[in-house]
Design an enzyme around this catalytic site. Structure first.
Site, mmCIF file in Angstrom:
data_model
loop_
_atom_site.group_PDB
_atom_site.id
_atom_site.type_symbol
_atom_site.label_atom_id
_atom_site.label_comp_id
_atom_site.label_asym_id
_atom_site.label_seq_id
_atom_site.Cartn_x
_atom_site.Cartn_y
_atom_site.Cartn_z
ATOM 1 N N ASP A 26 0.827 -1.214 0.000
ATOM 2 C CA ASP A 26 0.000 0.000 0.000
ATOM 3 C C ASP A 26 0.860 1.263 0.000
ATOM 4 O OD1 ASP A 26 -2.365 -1.643 0.309
ATOM 5 O OD2 ASP A 26 -1.788 -1.854 2.408
ATOM 6 N N HIS A 54 -4.111 -1.936 -7.428
ATOM 7 C CA HIS A 54 -3.814 -0.545 -7.771
ATOM 8 C C HIS A 54 -5.085 0.087 -8.313
ATOM 9 C CE1 HIS A 54 0.391 -1.447 -7.454
ATOM 10 N NE2 HIS A 54 0.420 -2.186 -8.534
#
EC number: 6.3.4.4
Length: 442
Positions: A26, A54
């Site tokens: 992340d 993503h």
């Protein structure tokens, strides 16, 4: 900046570049991968499955990608899914449809990648529920990743190449599903429905399943520019991460070679993606975690909720010893520092520069990191304090436009890591990226 033809002194350049997460995932890898894909001919995934994610914006349209590399959004780019991956084919087909266009014509799937079936996801849920009752929950995404890698390691898994011959696939499928149903006491599972779906996948994908080892090395010999996209991140690596609170694949640079079939001398450059603060999803040690108002501030301002699971992420201060450990393993050449704008508004920012043994006062040796949970409990962070800044930095286009306190923070990170911070994310949009030209490595 064209990563394949950069002008940074004392940093190698060449046709093969890997982008790897340097923390617990992340970090915001999607933006830099998207930006650099513009200059590549081929973009690749080498590990993991749909447990990564993503969200990419192109021409004001958002795309959520979990299996496909970011290069799929560029018509001139070939996309490759390597043998180190575990692929839930239904999810892959849904992603392909969501992107649209003639994507299949420029997508290549390794015949050695393993197929992740719905039963793997059921097993993942069974295992996680059992661990929760025992107080040993890992906090998986329940996407079936671990169980699929488990069948691979047990040598009973099914590779994508098998799908090219459907009769052979059917026989192997029945044996695997029957075995897993018996092993985990699963009484209901619609094999016929799944087989019908896989017959359609066989028809659509059989020409896209290739020997990726030969494909990649042929293209490298022809001087094609290759961008390699890591899923998850270094501290989730099955060997080097905070085991057992890790993923089931090799997320570090070694996975590039084992997951794509290219040899180590072909890789020219490794970019490490580092968030300006630290987050992790799920359980496991987190020595700089902030269980207070500052942690909540970072979570809300940084929208720290999982792309795949929507779970709230745990937040804390940036950890230099972790990054030095990750640099040792991955030989990181450049850094993309992300989400600096989230720190705007804090009165004070802390940077963990070492760890001290609670009993002896001894500092952690450089390059080491207490990844084991019981050992991590023996240490406490040593912090360097920085004054914060109030300004909105999202409109800054150059490093010199940043507030002085923001610059001091960045330069301190660069000094400790002795690695150039080339890109600095200052906002959520693609354009909110500063390219820094001078470096503080002494």
């Amino acid at each position: 900046m064209n990563i394949f033809d950069h002008q940074i002194k004392n940093v190698d350049k060449g046709n093969v570049v890997a982008i790897l997460g340097a923390q617990w995932g992340d970090e915001g890898k999607g933006k830099i991968i998207d930006m650099l894909s513009e200059y590549s001919d081929i973009t690749c995934r080498f590990n993991g499955g749909a447990n990564a994610g993503h969200t990419i914006s192109v021409n004001d349209k958002k795309y959520a990608l979990h299996l496909l590399p970011c290069g799929v959004l560029y018509d001139n780019n070939i996309s490759v899914l390597g043998n180190g991956m575990v692929i839930h084919v239904k999810s892959l087909m849904e992603e392909i449809e969501s992107v649209g266009g003639k994507l299949l014509d420029r997508l290549y799937l390794s015949n050695k990648a393993h197929i992740l079936f719905d039963i793997h996801q059921i097993i993942d849920s069974i295992q996680e529920t059992k661990k929760l009752k025992e107080g040993k929950q890992i906090g998986t995404t329940k996407r079936g990743i671990g169980p699929c890698y488990s069948t691979k390691a047990s040598r009973i898994g099914i590779r994508l190449g098998t799908l090219k011959n459907f009769e052979n696939f059917k026989n192997m499928y029945s044996k695997l599903i029957d075995h897993l149903m018996d092993l985990y006491n699963i009484t209901e599972y619609d094999k016929e429905k799944e087989l019908n779906l896989f017959y359609n996948y066989h028809l659509k994908l059989r020409d896209r399943i290739v020997d990726v080892i030969s494909f990649m090395n042929t293209n490298l010999e022809n001087n094609k520019k290759v961008l390699i996209e890591g899923a998850n991140a270094a501290m989730l690596d099955i060997d080097f991460g905070t085991y057992p609170y890790v993923t089931s694949s090799c997320t570090t640079v070694g996975g590039v070679f084992s997951g794509l079939g290219i040899h180590h001398k072909k890789l020219n450059l490794v970019v490490g993606v580092v968030k300006s603060y630290l987050t992790r999803v799920g359980c496991g040690p987190f020595l700089t975690e902030l269980n207070n108002d500052v942690g909540q501030y970072l979570r809300e301002k940084g929208h720290e909720y999982g792309t795949t699971t929507k779970r709230p992420r745990r937040c804390g201060w940036l950890d230099i010893p972790m990054l030095l450990y990750v640099k040792c393993i991955n030989s990181i050449d450049m850094i993309n520092l992300t989400k600096l704008d989230v720190l705007s508004g804090l009165e004070e920012i802390l940077l963990c520069v070492n760890f001290k043994n609670k009993k002896t006062g001894e500092l952690l040796e450089k390059g080491c990191y207490p990844v084991e949970e019981e050992i991590s409990e023996e240490y406490e962070p040593v912090y360097e304090k920085f004054s914060g800044w109030k300004e909105d930095i999202s409109t800054c286009n150059e490093f010199d436009e940043l507030p002085e306190n923001a610059k001091k923070y960045i330069l301190a990170i660069e000094k400790y890591l002795k690695t150039p911070i080339v890109w600095i994310g200052v906002g959520p949009n693609r354009k909110n990226m500063i390219v820094k030209k001078n470096f503080n490595l002494n």
